[in-house]
Design a protein around this motif. Structure first.
Motif, PDB file in Angstrom:
ATOM      1  N   TYR A   1       0.839  -1.203   0.000  1.00 57.12           N
ATOM      2  CA  TYR A   1       0.000   0.000   0.000  1.00 57.12           C
ATOM      3  C   TYR A   1       0.873   1.252   0.000  1.00 57.12           C
ATOM      4  O   TYR A   1       1.665   1.487   0.920  1.00 57.12           O
ATOM      5  CB  TYR A   1      -0.929  -0.023   1.214  1.00 57.12           C
ATOM      6  CG  TYR A   1      -1.782   1.212   1.394  1.00 57.12           C
ATOM      7  CD1 TYR A   1      -2.469   1.789   0.324  1.00 57.12           C
ATOM      8  CD2 TYR A   1      -1.896   1.803   2.650  1.00 57.12           C
ATOM      9  CE1 TYR A   1      -3.242   2.916   0.499  1.00 57.12           C
ATOM     10  CE2 TYR A   1      -2.684   2.931   2.838  1.00 57.12           C
ATOM     11  CZ  TYR A   1      -3.348   3.484   1.760  1.00 57.12           C
ATOM     12  OH  TYR A   1      -4.126   4.615   1.943  1.00 57.12           O
ATOM     13  N   VAL A   2       0.745   2.053  -1.014  1.00 58.69           N
ATOM     14  CA  VAL A   2       1.668   3.152  -1.259  1.00 58.69           C
ATOM     15  C   VAL A   2       1.584   4.248  -0.192  1.00 58.69           C
ATOM     16  O   VAL A   2       2.559   4.979   0.036  1.00 58.69           O
ATOM     17  CB  VAL A   2       1.420   3.741  -2.673  1.00 58.69           C
ATOM     18  CG1 VAL A   2       0.065   4.440  -2.749  1.00 58.69           C
ATOM     19  CG2 VAL A   2       2.553   4.671  -3.093  1.00 58.69           C
ATOM     20  N   ASN A   3       0.439   4.359   0.475  1.00 57.11           N
ATOM     21  CA  ASN A   3       0.260   5.427   1.458  1.00 57.11           C
ATOM     22  C   ASN A   3       0.371   4.944   2.904  1.00 57.11           C
ATOM     23  O   ASN A   3      -0.124   5.599   3.820  1.00 57.11           O
ATOM     24  CB  ASN A   3      -1.103   6.106   1.265  1.00 57.11           C
ATOM     25  CG  ASN A   3      -1.099   7.086   0.105  1.00 57.11           C
ATOM     26  OD1 ASN A   3      -0.060   7.611  -0.273  1.00 57.11           O
ATOM     27  ND2 ASN A   3      -2.263   7.318  -0.474  1.00 57.11           N
ATOM     28  N   LYS A   4       1.063   3.842   3.112  1.00 57.46           N
ATOM     29  CA  LYS A   4       1.093   3.299   4.469  1.00 57.46           C
ATOM     30  C   LYS A   4       1.800   4.215   5.461  1.00 57.46           C
ATOM     31  O   LYS A   4       1.463   4.227   6.652  1.00 57.46           O
ATOM     32  CB  LYS A   4       1.721   1.902   4.481  1.00 57.46           C
ATOM     33  CG  LYS A   4       3.195   1.822   4.129  1.00 57.46           C
ATOM     34  CD  LYS A   4       3.644   0.356   4.151  1.00 57.46           C
ATOM     35  CE  LYS A   4       5.130   0.208   3.882  1.00 57.46           C
ATOM     36  NZ  LYS A   4       5.546  -1.224   3.892  1.00 57.46           N
ATOM     37  N   ARG A   5       2.745   5.023   5.002  1.00 56.31           N
ATOM     38  CA  ARG A   5       3.396   5.955   5.924  1.00 56.31           C
ATOM     39  C   ARG A   5       2.464   7.110   6.288  1.00 56.31           C
ATOM     40  O   ARG A   5       2.534   7.657   7.392  1.00 56.31           O
ATOM     41  CB  ARG A   5       4.702   6.465   5.325  1.00 56.31           C
ATOM     42  CG  ARG A   5       5.787   5.391   5.263  1.00 56.31           C
ATOM     43  CD  ARG A   5       7.056   5.856   4.593  1.00 56.31           C
ATOM     44  NE  ARG A   5       8.035   4.783   4.541  1.00 56.31           N
ATOM     45  CZ  ARG A   5       8.047   3.835   3.603  1.00 56.31           C
ATOM     46  NH1 ARG A   5       7.124   3.845   2.645  1.00 56.31           N
ATOM     47  NH2 ARG A   5       8.962   2.872   3.617  1.00 56.31           N
ATOM     48  N   ILE A   6       1.574   7.472   5.356  1.00 55.07           N
ATOM     49  CA  ILE A   6       0.591   8.517   5.658  1.00 55.07           C
ATOM     50  C   ILE A   6      -0.419   8.000   6.676  1.00 55.07           C
ATOM     51  O   ILE A   6      -0.743   8.692   7.652  1.00 55.07           O
ATOM     52  CB  ILE A   6      -0.133   8.977   4.371  1.00 55.07           C
ATOM     53  CG1 ILE A   6       0.860   9.642   3.420  1.00 55.07           C
ATOM     54  CG2 ILE A   6      -1.276   9.929   4.716  1.00 55.07           C
ATOM     55  CD1 ILE A   6       0.254  10.034   2.079  1.00 55.07           C
TER      56      ILE A   6
END
Length: 442
Positions: free
Chosen positions: A224-229
């Motif tokens: 998931y590309v936005n996991k840090r967000i």
């Protein structure tokens, strides 16, 4: 006459000021972690404002936290830490916005941890638990509403728990939310402001981990590309004592309450895709698994409660259960046995029904998994999914929550789980004795 007119005008002005500050409160206050020397209180405003907390016990003068300025860049969130406190006490607190007292029509309390070690038996206490909380928002939802019976939050509060474990899917990101910081924060903000939730937030200490829906899209994994967000947003919106305990990202946590230690796992941040055909694929991942076993090995807690978004013990090799990652699951169970770690209990969510799974082991105590789901999300009818480890007559298929009562003397502690429906009516109970989670003595 003039004096009465002046007093009336002052009353109107003060009432207007108080109302104006009340309109600046978006959600909260929420009580986060509790420790011996401080606790955490979370607040969100509707626009930039100065927030502080006043707190006191019976017979004491009111003390104050430092003031915090909420900002648009910080999502208008304030985290405040009352720290002029004593061990093992309950404090009433007040919310001030722009130096004006903002009254709530329910109790606002927090408590500090009790220093019982080397002195007395550990105190008795209550733990609330639940997962899968869907709050409807018509414009973003599927055509048929999926959430309901929000009165469950008042039913939880009525049981007077000391703390609550949010076991994952604590809110549901929707299609318009996944790909931007704005969308993710909109969903967290909308869910947290649920009116029926506010009283529960105000006086029960809350700890949370996540599962796929508050991490990302359905069945989301490490890709998931936005996991840090979402990691940052999750940490902004919860008041956990710590996060990233394993040191490689994610929301893995550890905390204690009296004689119990809690290990909150992250089953998403390092997880390989469900469709990966490799039997050795990562679920928790090596670093998190190593941390967990190390922390359990060190612990001398009566009960060591491992909280995970998905089922751990169930032997149904479908859905998103741990057994669909067979090599890593087998390694965890083997390492628990090899290290002779006692007192382990699993708590999980995800499945939209509640059940107890129990795995009998040779020359070891059974591994028990309490699956508690859902709070307000949709349910399914009673059905046999094939879990051969399911404890007979310990299932429930409507919206529900759990209350765990921990009691007894130091060496004879008992954990009593009670499952209740949305209105607080009891569905079933299940007792676990500490002495039954020990290895045979030779």
């Amino acid at each position: 006459m003039i004096k009465n007119i002046v007093l009336s005008c002052l009353f109107v002005v003060c009432s207007f000021v108080s109302f104006a500050q009340d309109s600046l409160l978006k959600s909260g206050p929420m009580v986060g972690y509790s420790d011996f020397r401080e606790a955490l209180i979370w607040v969100q405003t509707t626009q930039p404002a100065v927030v502080r907390i006043g707190y006191f016990t019976t017979g004491e003068n009111e003390k104050f936290t430092n003031s915090v300025q909420t900002t648009l860049e910080g999502d208008l969130i304030a985290k405040l830490t009352p720290s002029d406190v004593e061990y093992g006490k309950t404090y009433t607190y007040k919310l001030y916005i722009n130096d004006v007292y903002v009254a709530r029509d329910y109790k606002l309390e927090f408590q500090t941890q009790t220093l019982w070690q080397f002195r007395t038996d550990p105190p008795d206490f209550k733990i609330a638990l639940g997962s899968c909380s869907f709050i409807n928002e018509t414009k973003d939802d599927r055509p048929k509403p999926y959430g309901g019976k929000y009165q469950i939050f008042n039913s939880i509060l009525a049981k007077n728990p000391d703390l609550m474990l949010w076991v994952g899917d604590n809110m549901y990101l929707r299609t318009p939310d996944f790909m931007t910081d704005r969308g993710i924060r909109h969903r967290y903000r909308h869910t947290r402001a649920t009116p029926e939730l506010q009283a529960l937030l105000g006086s029960v200490h809350h700890y949370a981990t996540w599962d796929d829906h508050d991490f990302g899209p359905n069945d989301a994994d490490r890709s998931y590309v936005n996991k840090r967000i979402t990691e940052k947003t999750f940490n902004d919106y919860w008041g956990n004592l710590n996060t990233n305990a394993a040191g490689n990202g994610g929301v893995t946590q550890h905390f204690s309450w009296n004689d119990i230690e809690f290990f909150m796992l992250d089953d998403r941040y390092h997880r390989a895709p469900n469709r990966d055909p490799n039997q050795d694929k990562a679920y928790l991942g090596k670093q998190q698994l190593d941390w967990l076993v190390d922390a359990l090995t060190k612990s001398r807690a009566t009960f060591k409660i491992i909280i995970n978004g998905g089922q751990v013990v169930s032997d149904v090799a479908k859905f998103e259960n741990y057994i669909t990652y067979p090599t890593e699951r087998a390694e965890l169970f083997k390492r628990l046995h090899d290290a002779k770690i006692e007192g382990v209990i699993f708590i999980s969510g995800d499945r939209h029904h509640t059940e107890i799974s129990r795995l009998e082991r040779k020359d070891a105590y059974p591994l028990i998994d309490i699956t508690c789901s859902p709070l307000t999300a949709g349910t399914h009818s009673a059905r046999d999914e094939g879990n051969t480890l399911q404890v007979k007559n310990k299932t429930f298929y409507n919206r529900n929550f759990g209350i765990i009562e921990v009691s007894g003397k130091r060496r004879d502690r008992v954990l009593l789980l009670n499952i209740y429906d949305s209105d607080g009516n009891k569905a079933f109970d299940y007792e676990i004795k500490a002495k039954d989670l020990r290895y045979p003595r030779k």
